[in-house]
Design a protein around this motif. Sequence first.
Motif, PDB file in Angstrom:
ATOM      1  N   GLN A   1      -0.147   6.701  -4.644  1.00 51.33           N
ATOM      2  CA  GLN A   1      -1.584   6.563  -4.404  1.00 51.33           C
ATOM      3  C   GLN A   1      -2.386   6.778  -5.680  1.00 51.33           C
ATOM      4  O   GLN A   1      -3.403   6.101  -5.915  1.00 51.33           O
ATOM      5  CB  GLN A   1      -2.045   7.556  -3.325  1.00 51.33           C
ATOM      6  CG  GLN A   1      -3.498   7.370  -2.915  1.00 51.33           C
ATOM      7  CD  GLN A   1      -3.801   5.966  -2.400  1.00 51.33           C
ATOM      8  OE1 GLN A   1      -3.078   5.449  -1.547  1.00 51.33           O
ATOM      9  NE2 GLN A   1      -4.864   5.347  -2.910  1.00 51.33           N
TER      10      GLN A   1
ATOM     11  N   ASP B   1      -5.103   4.206  -7.192  1.00 52.98           N
ATOM     12  CA  ASP B   1      -6.459   4.636  -7.564  1.00 52.98           C
ATOM     13  C   ASP B   1      -6.830   4.161  -8.969  1.00 52.98           C
ATOM     14  O   ASP B   1      -8.002   3.873  -9.249  1.00 52.98           O
ATOM     15  CB  ASP B   1      -6.577   6.154  -7.492  1.00 52.98           C
ATOM     16  CG  ASP B   1      -6.518   6.682  -6.066  1.00 52.98           C
ATOM     17  OD1 ASP B   1      -6.708   5.879  -5.120  1.00 52.98           O
ATOM     18  OD2 ASP B   1      -6.267   7.889  -5.887  1.00 52.98           O
TER      19      ASP B   1
ATOM     20  N   ASN C   1       0.798  -1.229   0.000  1.00 48.47           N
ATOM     21  CA  ASN C   1       0.000   0.000   0.000  1.00 48.47           C
ATOM     22  C   ASN C   1       0.829   1.276   0.000  1.00 48.47           C
ATOM     23  O   ASN C   1       0.347   2.333  -0.441  1.00 48.47           O
ATOM     24  CB  ASN C   1      -0.961   0.002   1.196  1.00 48.47           C
ATOM     25  CG  ASN C   1      -2.106  -0.970   1.007  1.00 48.47           C
ATOM     26  OD1 ASN C   1      -2.812  -0.927   0.013  1.00 48.47           O
ATOM     27  ND2 ASN C   1      -2.276  -1.884   1.952  1.00 48.47           N
ATOM     28  N   ASP C   2       2.071   1.198   0.466  1.00 45.99           N
ATOM     29  CA  ASP C   2       2.929   2.379   0.416  1.00 45.99           C
ATOM     30  C   ASP C   2       4.084   2.202  -0.568  1.00 45.99           C
ATOM     31  O   ASP C   2       5.036   2.977  -0.566  1.00 45.99           O
ATOM     32  CB  ASP C   2       3.483   2.705   1.813  1.00 45.99           C
ATOM     33  CG  ASP C   2       4.341   1.581   2.387  1.00 45.99           C
ATOM     34  OD1 ASP C   2       4.356   0.470   1.792  1.00 45.99           O
ATOM     35  OD2 ASP C   2       4.996   1.794   3.422  1.00 45.99           O
TER      36      ASP C   2
END
Length: 432
Positions: free
Chosen positions: A142, A146, A137-138
Amino acid sequence: MKKSFLLSLFLIFTLIVSACSSNSSTEEKPEGNNEEGGGDASAPLDIFSWWTGAGEEDGLKALLALFEEEYPDVPIENAAVAGGAGTNAKAVLASRMQGDDPPATFQVHGGAELNEGWVAAGKMETLNDFYEAEGLNDKFPQDLIDMVSKDGDIYSVPVNIHRGNVLWYNKKVFEDNGLEAPTTFDEFFEVADALKAKGITPLALGDKEPWTATHLYETVLLGVLGSEDYGKLWTGELAFDDAKVVEATEIFKKMLSYINDDHSSRNWQDASQLVANGEAAMNVMGDWAKGYLVNDLKLGVNEDFGYVPTPGTEGLFMVITDTFGLPKGVDNPEGVKKFLSVLASVEGQDAFNPLKGSIPARIDADVTKYDQYGKDTMVDFKAAKLAPSLAHGSAASEGFLTKVNQNINIFVTQQNTDQFTQEMTTAAAELK
């Protein structure tokens, strides 16, 4: 009445088959069935893509070799289907998915192609837990996550980032003629006129498959409109008969007056080769062209060929990302997750991308493994305003893109701006 009768028969038949299937499953369980993960752990993984040429095949083979090294007990198959931009592969994939025979995993562009296509059709498993377990997730920007998400759920793993708005040029041709690479449309036409006067084809195009002309057109749109208005085209907030869009179409039309006469019989690799050979001076193509120029044609970055953003797009990045997910109903879902894990890893991305010509989707990849073009593009990607590619399925639906390609194909031949604008305005009605 007839339809109701047939529907009733179908439902009865379905219930009977379901009951028989349920009974047989209680009597015996197929050998190799993984009760916890589901499916057959020994089932081979068919990795479905359209990577069959240029540097893309080399990158895929390197990725598959890494997987086989890490998971030698998981059988794997390269199920690539030839055809530029996936034209043929997407047709085969659609047939398989509609026939409930999905490949283990398949190449799909992040954005509308993934989300408005296979996710909206209910054909993909969510990967939220996979991202959490793998600590991803990191590890991706982002904005990129998306692009592979819909309604808060993640559905695929990006393996790369391609830049679409790149103008490639033959350095010797430019140096011999005392020319600088153009960064504006005015500069482009000045350079094109100078080259044409010397008997050199200014701009190479290979639109045997119409997506390449669409690719050129979308870079012109981005250069004229900027990222904000460009994005509004795909939401219906900006119309195709807007004065600025018409201006972009006229610029595109003028650029077509400088292309090679045999463009309709060539593909994108052929167009790149014209530039490599010095038969043409420039070509607009995504940076998979760099993989072809370096790996297949053995040319040197900033020695034999140079690169600049397409006219008017300095500080903008036409983003294309290839991703892979987990289709519903595959035989070996746990094996697919192992493949996705390798694909998502630093090692996987650094094995694949230097050969493919792309940059890694991960933000922590090893920069030293990339040539100067890769390093420059990584810097630009972090700083530039991102714009989704229409030609490669990220900006709008596949149905709309099909109409665009058809209209572009006609426009390249007839070059009627009014007709093209009218047809595009009609096609865009589905975007609202």
